[in-house]
Motif scaffolding. Sequence first.
Motif, short mmCIF file in Angstrom:
data_model
loop_
_atom_site.label_atom_id
_atom_site.label_comp_id
_atom_site.label_asym_id
_atom_site.label_seq_id
_atom_site.Cartn_x
_atom_site.Cartn_y
_atom_site.Cartn_z
N ASN A 11 6.23 -6.51 -9.72
CA ASN A 11 5.89 -6.48 -8.32
C ASN A 11 6.42 -7.74 -7.64
OD1 ASN A 11 4.45 -5.86 -5.88
ND2 ASN A 11 3.01 -4.72 -7.15
N ALA A 28 3.73 -0.59 -11.98
CA ALA A 28 2.46 -0.76 -12.68
C ALA A 28 2.59 -0.41 -14.16
CB ALA A 28 1.37 0.10 -12.04
N THR A 76 -4.25 -3.83 -12.48
CA THR A 76 -3.69 -3.28 -13.70
C THR A 76 -2.60 -4.22 -14.19
OG1 THR A 76 -2.59 -1.38 -14.71
CG2 THR A 76 -2.12 -1.78 -12.38
#
Length: 443
Positions: A11, A28, A76
């Motif tokens: 990310n 993720a 997560t």
Amino acid sequence: MMHLVTWLMGNSYHAAGWRHELAWERTAMRLDVLIEVAKIAEQAKLDALFVADGNGVRNMDRVGLFEANTPSARPTVFDPVTLMAAISQHTSHIGLVGTASTTYESAWGVARRFASLDHLSNGRASWNVVTGSNAGDSQNFGIEAHPERGERYARAEEFVSACKALWDSWDEDAFIERKDTGRFLDATKVRTPDFRGRHVSVKGPLNVSRSPQGRPVLFHAGQSEGGRRLAARHADCIFEAAASVDAAREFYTDLKGRRADLGGDPDHLKIIVSVAVYIGRTEGEARGLYRELNSLISPDLGIDFLAKAVSEDLTGYSPDAPMPDLSAPVVGGNSIRGQLDAIAKAERLTVRQMYERVVPTMGNTALIGTAVQIADVMEEWYTTGACDGFVLGASISPFTLLLIRDELVPELQRRGLFRTEYTGTTLRDNLGLPPVGKPTRAT
């Protein structure tokens, strides 16, 4: 040589960067994405990859914010050492810095995991020592309340000392594995630490042989008085958040002086400043990307980040309302609160205008411009006693990291500020840190 680290994250560093069209589509729990990040960083000859961590999912009590959660809220994430063990098998030189808490973990478990990682990576392991700042994490460990700061740092001091003692359990040549005599190890080359403190006790010895670096490199990020004391005594490297070059110089001088006062070599304490990188092939492109990313910040996310930065409950505030008065001191961080209050009053900023300054930097300095312009700033900080290197936050992944590899690093190399090849075999070597001394046998 300047030292450069980057975050191991698929990310983007900007909290809304994952929404940009140049960012990866899905990240993720994607090991393949993180392996790609690691490979790009190693191609750039960076010193290390860094994984932050926490022990709970944050913001669950706020529906709008929870749905826009970013990795900083830990919705997560891989366990850092497990992840770094996997990454170690796809890289050869880059250091692997994982985070573990001294408040909620055991010294035995942390010492064993990081010693194992050092073996698996052939000497590239590093532990980022944290005490934890999120109060809600305590309830995931059967503890009703998060310990207060002083108590956390008292435990951390003992915890790190216990880990060091465990890592010194075995001499390098303790495991002789003689087939002809049947002797697997030399019993004269092991010591039982039997560490006993008020907060931490562990007998040992560690059931992992002495690791390639003697012990993993120790990072720390605390900037409070307790954090500075811990870092001066134990750390090899310090992650620093600095809003200006002057603030960085003050911290640099203070920590180097503390190390010298303790009888250590200030050059063996590396201070690494965190920066947010917004790089473009032109200055206009860089500033355009910065504006685009800020336009993607949802009000829920922006206000939450700002509230934490200024230690003020901003629930119910409209993004277009004027910033409230923050002159009254609070129990939390008054330094950043005071700085932002002064800026808001001087420029008459709204809540939105203020969070558009806080979110892109994560409390650090933003470097916006071309590779040459960003290198100019980095060179000034490095050559004038503000830092020994930088943690580069790639605002958009992988776009920014690729430009760091292809444009920023070559510019620093042209100036003679950064390596063109790895020269050491371990992270300790590449950071210019001395070898860990041979352990002495307890009497």
